[in-house]
Design a protein around this motif. Structure first.
Motif, PDB file in Angstrom:
ATOM      1  N   VAL A  39       0.808  -1.226   0.000  1.00  0.00           N
ATOM      2  CA  VAL A  39       0.000   0.000   0.000  1.00  0.00           C
ATOM      3  C   VAL A  39       0.837   1.270   0.000  1.00  0.00           C
ATOM      4  N   THR A  40       2.126   1.175   0.349  1.00  0.00           N
ATOM      5  CA  THR A  40       2.991   2.359   0.321  1.00  0.00           C
ATOM      6  C   THR A  40       3.588   2.589  -1.061  1.00  0.00           C
ATOM      7  N   GLY A  41       3.344   1.645  -1.984  1.00  0.00           N
ATOM      8  CA  GLY A  41       3.905   1.758  -3.332  1.00  0.00           C
ATOM      9  C   GLY A  41       5.237   1.047  -3.485  1.00  0.00           C
ATOM     10  N   LYS A  42       5.697   0.385  -2.423  1.00  0.00           N
ATOM     11  CA  LYS A  42       6.958  -0.349  -2.490  1.00  0.00           C
ATOM     12  C   LYS A  42       6.742  -1.657  -3.263  1.00  0.00           C
ATOM     13  N   MET A  43       7.636  -1.916  -4.217  1.00  0.00           N
ATOM     14  CA  MET A  43       7.554  -3.145  -4.990  1.00  0.00           C
ATOM     15  C   MET A  43       7.891  -4.331  -4.088  1.00  0.00           C
ATOM     16  N   VAL A  44       7.030  -5.343  -4.099  1.00  0.00           N
ATOM     17  CA  VAL A  44       7.214  -6.543  -3.286  1.00  0.00           C
ATOM     18  C   VAL A  44       7.771  -7.687  -4.118  1.00  0.00           C
ATOM     19  N   ASP A  45       7.290  -7.835  -5.353  1.00  0.00           N
ATOM     20  CA  ASP A  45       7.710  -8.954  -6.184  1.00  0.00           C
ATOM     21  C   ASP A  45       7.389  -8.683  -7.651  1.00  0.00           C
ATOM     22  N   VAL A  46       8.208  -9.238  -8.525  1.00  0.00           N
ATOM     23  CA  VAL A  46       7.925  -9.232  -9.966  1.00  0.00           C
ATOM     24  C   VAL A  46       7.525 -10.659 -10.322  1.00  0.00           C
ATOM     25  N   ILE A  47       6.283 -10.826 -10.740  1.00  0.00           N
ATOM     26  CA  ILE A  47       5.757 -12.146 -11.071  1.00  0.00           C
ATOM     27  C   ILE A  47       6.234 -12.589 -12.457  1.00  0.00           C
ATOM     28  N   ILE A  48       6.124 -11.690 -13.421  1.00  0.00           N
ATOM     29  CA  ILE A  48       6.566 -11.968 -14.792  1.00  0.00           C
ATOM     30  C   ILE A  48       6.973 -10.645 -15.437  1.00  0.00           C
ATOM     31  N   ASP A  49       8.011 -10.680 -16.214  1.00  0.00           N
ATOM     32  CA  ASP A  49       8.428  -9.535 -17.013  1.00  0.00           C
ATOM     33  C   ASP A  49       9.039 -10.091 -18.296  1.00  0.00           C
ATOM     34  N   GLY A  50       8.158 -10.345 -19.258  1.00  0.00           N
ATOM     35  CA  GLY A  50       8.641 -10.955 -20.484  1.00  0.00           C
ATOM     36  C   GLY A  50       7.531 -11.138 -21.494  1.00  0.00           C
ATOM     37  N   PHE A  51       7.806 -11.945 -22.475  1.00  0.00           N
ATOM     38  CA  PHE A  51       6.878 -12.177 -23.575  1.00  0.00           C
ATOM     39  C   PHE A  51       6.129 -13.475 -23.325  1.00  0.00           C
ATOM     40  N   LEU A  52       4.795 -13.417 -23.355  1.00  0.00           N
ATOM     41  CA  LEU A  52       3.970 -14.611 -23.165  1.00  0.00           C
ATOM     42  C   LEU A  52       3.190 -14.916 -24.432  1.00  0.00           C
ATOM     43  N   ASN A  68       9.475 -10.529   5.278  1.00  0.00           N
ATOM     44  CA  ASN A  68       9.928 -11.093   6.545  1.00  0.00           C
ATOM     45  C   ASN A  68       9.220 -10.459   7.733  1.00  0.00           C
ATOM     46  N   HIS A  69       8.046  -9.943   7.524  1.00  0.00           N
ATOM     47  CA  HIS A  69       7.295  -9.294   8.600  1.00  0.00           C
ATOM     48  C   HIS A  69       5.833  -9.665   8.468  1.00  0.00           C
ATOM     49  N   ASN A  70       4.989  -9.069   9.288  1.00  0.00           N
ATOM     50  CA  ASN A  70       3.556  -9.331   9.230  1.00  0.00           C
ATOM     51  C   ASN A  70       3.053  -9.029   7.819  1.00  0.00           C
ATOM     52  N   THR A  71       2.514 -10.030   7.161  1.00  0.00           N
ATOM     53  CA  THR A  71       2.115  -9.879   5.765  1.00  0.00           C
ATOM     54  C   THR A  71       0.649  -9.475   5.595  1.00  0.00           C
ATOM     55  N   THR A  72      -0.104  -9.395   6.704  1.00  0.00           N
ATOM     56  CA  THR A  72      -1.511  -9.028   6.612  1.00  0.00           C
ATOM     57  C   THR A  72      -1.644  -7.625   6.043  1.00  0.00           C
ATOM     58  N   GLY A  73      -2.558  -7.457   5.083  1.00  0.00           N
ATOM     59  CA  GLY A  73      -2.784  -6.132   4.533  1.00  0.00           C
ATOM     60  C   GLY A  73      -3.253  -6.170   3.095  1.00  0.00           C
ATOM     61  N   ILE A  74      -3.197  -5.012   2.485  1.00  0.00           N
ATOM     62  CA  ILE A  74      -3.651  -4.840   1.105  1.00  0.00           C
ATOM     63  C   ILE A  74      -2.437  -4.677   0.196  1.00  0.00           C
ATOM     64  N   TYR A  75      -2.496  -5.346  -0.936  1.00  0.00           N
ATOM     65  CA  TYR A  75      -1.449  -5.284  -1.953  1.00  0.00           C
ATOM     66  C   TYR A  75      -2.112  -5.012  -3.299  1.00  0.00           C
ATOM     67  N   TYR A  76      -1.322  -4.559  -4.250  1.00  0.00           N
ATOM     68  CA  TYR A  76      -1.850  -4.284  -5.584  1.00  0.00           C
ATOM     69  C   TYR A  76      -1.028  -5.031  -6.620  1.00  0.00           C
ATOM     70  N   CYS A  77      -1.733  -5.723  -7.476  1.00  0.00           N
ATOM     71  CA  CYS A  77      -1.126  -6.461  -8.573  1.00  0.00           C
ATOM     72  C   CYS A  77      -1.289  -5.610  -9.833  1.00  0.00           C
ATOM     73  N   HIS A  78      -0.187  -5.060 -10.329  1.00  0.00           N
ATOM     74  CA  HIS A  78      -0.187  -4.237 -11.546  1.00  0.00           C
ATOM     75  C   HIS A  78       0.194  -5.138 -12.714  1.00  0.00           C
ATOM     76  N   ILE A  79      -0.685  -5.236 -13.669  1.00  0.00           N
ATOM     77  CA  ILE A  79      -0.445  -6.074 -14.839  1.00  0.00           C
ATOM     78  C   ILE A  79      -0.425  -5.175 -16.067  1.00  0.00           C
ATOM     79  N   LYS A  80       0.672  -5.240 -16.804  1.00  0.00           N
ATOM     80  CA  LYS A  80       0.799  -4.444 -18.026  1.00  0.00           C
ATOM     81  C   LYS A  80       0.944  -5.404 -19.199  1.00  0.00           C
ATOM     82  N   VAL A  81      -0.006  -5.312 -20.138  1.00  0.00           N
ATOM     83  CA  VAL A  81      -0.003  -6.168 -21.319  1.00  0.00           C
ATOM     84  C   VAL A  81      -0.038  -5.264 -22.546  1.00  0.00           C
ATOM     85  N   ASP A  82       1.043  -5.276 -23.323  1.00  0.00           N
ATOM     86  CA  ASP A  82       1.147  -4.446 -24.530  1.00  0.00           C
ATOM     87  C   ASP A  82       0.724  -2.999 -24.283  1.00  0.00           C
ATOM     88  N   GLY A  83       1.197  -2.422 -23.177  1.00  0.00           N
ATOM     89  CA  GLY A  83       0.940  -1.020 -22.890  1.00  0.00           C
ATOM     90  C   GLY A  83      -0.340  -0.733 -22.129  1.00  0.00           C
TER      91      GLY A  83
END
Length: 93
Positions: A39-52, A68-83
């Motif tokens: 929720v702070t905008g910090k990147m947590v993980d990159v799931i995929i970055d490539g051509f599918l 490595n801390h309390n993981t409870t909360g809200i996260y955002y999954c940003h998906i970019k497909v061809d722009g």
């Protein structure tokens, strides 16, 4: 779930405890990037970055593998497909 220009994206289960599945259905081969942010905008993980290739793609995401801390909360999954950007809200309890 939502559908936009025949690109489908779903996250299940959501809310989730520690692991969820991100599914993408692509009508055509596409440059794809999927990134998880907290929720702070910090990147947590990159799931995929490539051509599918066209079709269904599923990615398991375990939040405990990345934080490595309390993981409870809200996260955002940003998906970019061809722009085009899609955002899914993830709730971890």
């Amino acid at each position: 779930d939502y559908l936009e220009d025949e690109i489908a994206c779903s996250v299940y289960p959501n809310p989730f405890h520690s692991q969820t599945k991100i599914s993408l259905d692509l009508p055509a081969a596409s440059a794809t990037k999927c990134v998880i942010y907290d929720v702070t905008g910090k990147m947590v993980d990159v799931i995929i970055d490539g051509f599918l290739q066209a079709g269904r793609h599923e990615f398991e995401w375990n939040i405990n593998d990345h934080l490595n801390h309390n993981t409870t909360g809200i996260y955002y999954c940003h998906i970019k497909v061809d722009g085009k950007v899609f955002i899914k809200k993830l709730i971890c309890f």
